[in-house]
Design an enzyme around this catalytic site. Structure first.
Site, PDB file in Angstrom:
ATOM      1  CG  HIS A 180       8.224 -13.335 -12.516  1.00 21.45           C
ATOM      2  ND1 HIS A 180       8.275 -12.944 -13.828  1.00 21.45           N
ATOM      3  CD2 HIS A 180       8.214 -12.181 -11.788  1.00 21.45           C
ATOM      4  CE1 HIS A 180       8.276 -11.625 -13.904  1.00 21.45           C
ATOM      5  NE2 HIS A 180       8.251 -11.133 -12.684  1.00 21.45           N
ATOM      6  CD  GLU A 226       4.553 -11.274 -11.679  1.00 18.53           C
ATOM      7  OE1 GLU A 226       4.014 -10.419 -10.970  1.00 18.53           O
ATOM      8  OE2 GLU A 226       5.048 -11.003 -12.797  1.00 18.53           O
TER       9      GLU A 226
END
Length: 803
Positions: A180, A226
């Protein structure tokens, strides 16, 4: 004079005769003992210094092996992975600044950079045997999650970049690799998780340029949301068509970038892992290799041991049966007739268990004293100080109890017999743990299995040696060698536990005393490691000097800790241990049932994410002290404060410093769209909210009312630990207004005053970027924090309504 000389000669002859008689008597006694075959004659005891040196050397050697194994890369790929190029990606991504969801830095700048790099890799590898496909996904969805007490998450148009690498002949089966690129507010997110995205770019480059085509494909997911608790991951796995082709996945996350893999996280090893998996036959048809649950673990990075759980069950029961046979044979010896052995074994087991409970209680008392002295978290930067303090207390207490038992309770029993008895106790207790975990179907039963099999095997092999020569140096070395395999694995697991939990305790909130947790973990580790060392306690001639040394270490460490020698935090960039703080410049507005403003205020709301609160901040910023401590307003949704995530049960101590009102350029716009009485007796309300990229919704039904349904997730409302409802919302770029509804069951007979309505609803808005992110009072306060403090700061508003 002559007479005196004669007397002296007579006395000398008498003394010589007595010594000769004593010598003859000793020889006779030794011969008698040999004829009776008593092991005590030849089984001598260890010197105190020898016992200490052996045990310390053994533990230090195994710990050194663990540390060396942590520096070793399990797999290496020389010539394929370009670390310099990956480093340049990392520097470029972090140069964009903090990348919170919805910010231009996250949704535009970073996305464009990643797409440019992916396009360069595709252009460079066009003539090779692989093809690259790219899809930018911006999903919208909602789900509930049992995390932080439970809450519901809603996301709108967050960003995913999915890259498919496959042979030009196409592939049907894919590995998924995930990283992420978003970060939390005020952080560049280098380790969490820009470094993993940089690694993934370089892995994509390396694999795309291989001359030999891959057997299967790989999907590289560059995840853009995330830090908002898995929102983009949920969007990909539930909505993207490529997700159906994924057969296995590897997650690259912050805790896995240094050293070896820890179960589900893989670091600078991902290239070889992916290459191995996509070239294997298992990925195409994993069912052909499916054995149910698997037991797997590695030994010092040298080899991985793996076998089906059903095989592990058989091994575990065989180990238990071997233990029963070993103990059963001892109980049937003539000298142990009448159940004497079993009684002695039960009493010794009680002594061992009692020593553990008393030790745990003692160390917890020490931890509480440290906490009450205001020295909590002294180990946060100096971890080995905790080992010296709590470890010396734990070892010393266990040793003291066994020494007292030996001298007061077992006064007439030889040390050799006691050493044998307490070895059997350790074996029995580990066997009980083994049977319990096996019965529960837990694969981790392999740990007590190792603690049964290896010591039992070594003891059986050394029985004749021990009877013949006693506690000789050779016996002790061979005995410890037999413990080496299970103990080195146990010590690696202990390292994993402390490596994970020590940083977590630095952000575990204000309600859990971290020293109590850490002291418990140190004590547990001491108990586990000492189990088979009890054998040495009773083989040692004395423990007085050992106890004196441990007591001295404990007293010295306790004094140094209480004097404040060990400061918890550090700004050292090579090993930072920051104090984590949330600072929000917030305005709160409370509305009455008719929509008018009942009350409003503004201030700097400060939360400490660790137990020490503002203890170390007040000397630097005197205004932040206990006089501005604020309490939870129980009658308001979520205590009347703009919580970003539902962590109020962890962080109950906060400070509120009055400040001017905030005036964001994009203020919250919230309105009731409709209110409808349904035919089944409920009330359905629809709302619309428009504001920044991050908002939190708190719902609190009034007395007698209940929330029956809503538009989030699967439609079933889920409350948190406090009985309230928390909905976390975020959006990417160009998202429409947030619309939602919920359905309330009114009380049959109203318990609340009629002017209170059915429900209290609050919306908090969080401004993480752009011109609304900072304010003058916030900037002025942030400049005064010391270098070792890490304050995450933003502007927020809290609006409460009643309906």
């Amino acid at each position: 004079m002559e007479r005196d000389s004669t007397v002296r000669r007579i006395r000398a002859q008498q003394n010589q005769q007595k010594q000769q008689d004593c010598s003859d008597e000793a020889v006779a006694l030794n011969g008698l003992r040999r004829r009776k075959h008593k092991p005590e004659a030849s089984a001598g005891l260890l010197g105190e210094s020898s016992a200490v040196l052996l045990l310390l050397g053994f533990v230090c050697l195994l710990w050194l092996l663990v540390l060396l194994s942590l520096r070793q890369l399990v797999i290496s790929s020389p010539g394929l992975f370009n670390a310099l190029r990956a480093r340049k990606h990392l520097e470029r991504i972090t140069s964009f600044g903090p990348r919170t969801v919805g910010s231009p830095e996250n949704e535009i700048t970073t996305v464009n950079y990643l797409l440019d790099q992916i396009e360069q890799i595709r252009t460079e590898s066009q003539t090779g045997p692989h093809s690259i496909s790219v899809d930018v996904q911006r999903p919208t969805g909602s789900f509930s999650i049992d995390f932080l007490g439970g809450f519901t998450s809603y996301y709108d148009r967050v960003t995913n970049i999915a890259v498919k690498l496959e042979p030009k002949t196409t592939a049907q089966h894919f590995m998924l690799a995930n990283c992420h690129f978003d970060s939390v507010a005020n952080s560049l997110g280098a380790s969490d998780d820009a470094v993993s995205c940089s690694v993934m770019l370089e892995v994509l480059h390396s694999l795309a340029n291989l001359s030999t085509p891959l057997k299967h494909g790989i999907i590289f997911l560059f995840n853009g949301a995330e830090e908002n608790i898995l929102q983009a991951s949920h969007g990909f796995i539930t909505q993207h068509p490529w997700a159906q082709q994924v057969r296995a996945f590897v997650n690259l996350e912050a805790a896995g970038v240094g050293g070896k893999e820890v179960v589900f996280q893989t670091g600078d090893n991902i290239l070889s892992v992916l290459k191995h998996l996509v070239m294997s036959d298992e990925l195409a048809d994993s069912s052909a290799y499916r054995h149910g649950n698997m037991v797997f673990f590695d030994l010092l990075g040298v080899t991985v041991v793996a076998y089906p759980a059903r095989v592990g069950t058989i091994i575990n029961y065989m180990a238990a049966v071997a233990t029963v046979i070993y103990l059963g044979k001892k109980s049937m010896l003539t000298s142990n007739a009448g159940g004497r052995y079993m009684r002695d074994l039960a009493c010794a087991a009680c002594v061992a268990v009692l020593s553990w409970f008393v030790t745990l209680l003692t160390v917890l008392i020490v931890a509480l004293l440290v906490t009450l002295a205001g020295r909590s978290m002294f180990w946060y930067t100096h971890f080995y100080a905790a080992v010296c303090l709590y470890g010396s207390a734990a070892v010393g207490k266990i040793l003291l109890i066994h020494t007292l038992a030996r001298n007061l309770y077992y006064g007439g029993v030889s040390g050799v017999d006691l050493s044998e008895r307490f070895f059997d106790v350790s074996l029995l207790l580990w066997c009980c743990v083994l049977l319990f975990l096996t019965q529960r179907g837990l694969c981790s039963a392999y740990v007590p299995m190792m603690m049964v099999v290896f010591p039992l095997a070594s003891k059986l092999l050394l029985t004749k040696h021990f009877r013949a020569r006693g506690a000789s140096l050779q016996y002790c070395v061979l005995y410890l060698t037999g413990l080496a395999v299970p103990y080195v694995h146990i010590m690696f697991l202990i390292w994993v536990v402390f490596e994970i939990f020590t940083p977590i305790l630095g952000r575990s909130g204000t309600e859990i005393p971290p020293d109590v947790v850490l002291a418990s973990l140190v004590t547990l580790a001491t108990i586990i490691l000492s189990s088979y060392f009890m054998h040495f306690i009773y083989l040692s001639c004395s423990t007085r000097r050992i106890l004196a040394g441990l007591g001295s270490v404990f007293v010295l460490m306790f004094v140094l800790v209480c004097c404040g020698l060990f400061f918890p935090y550090s700004a050292d960039p090579s090993s930072p241990r920051p104090k984590r703080i949330f600072v929000q410049h917030s305005t709160r507005v409370l509305h009455a049932l008719d929509g008018t403003v009942e009350r409003s205020d503004s201030g700097l709301w400060i939360n400490s994410l660790d137990y020490s609160g503002m203890q170390h901040i007040t000397p630097h910023i005197p205004q932040i002290n206990d006089s501005i401590r604020t309490r939870c307003s129980e009658q308001l949704p979520y205590c009347g404060f703009p919580w970003f995530l539902p962590v109020k049960f962890l962080v109950k101590k906060s400070w509120y410093l009055p400040a001017p009102e905030v005036s964001p350029e994009a203020p919250l716009q919230f309105r009731l769209l409709s209110r409808q009485d349904t035919e089944w007796g409920t009330v359905k309300m629809s709302f619309e909210a428009k504001g920044p990229s991050h908002m939190s919704l708190y719902l609190r039904p009034h007395a007698g009312a209940s929330l029956m349904g809503w538009s989030f997730g699967d439609g079933m409302p889920r409350f948190d630990l406090s009985g309230e409802y928390f909905v976390f919302y975020s959006h990417g770029l160009d998202a429409p207004a947030w619309s939602f509804w919920f359905e309330i069951q009114p009380p049959e007979s109203s318990d609340a005053p009629p002017d209170e309505g059915l429900i209290s609803l609050a919306v908090s808005s969080h401004y993480f970027f752009g011109p609304d992110r900072r304010s003058e009072p916030l900037e002025a306060l942030l400049k005064r924090f010391p270098a070792w403090a890490f304050p995450s700061s933003w502007v927020s508003t809290y609006h409460m309504y009643r309906y």
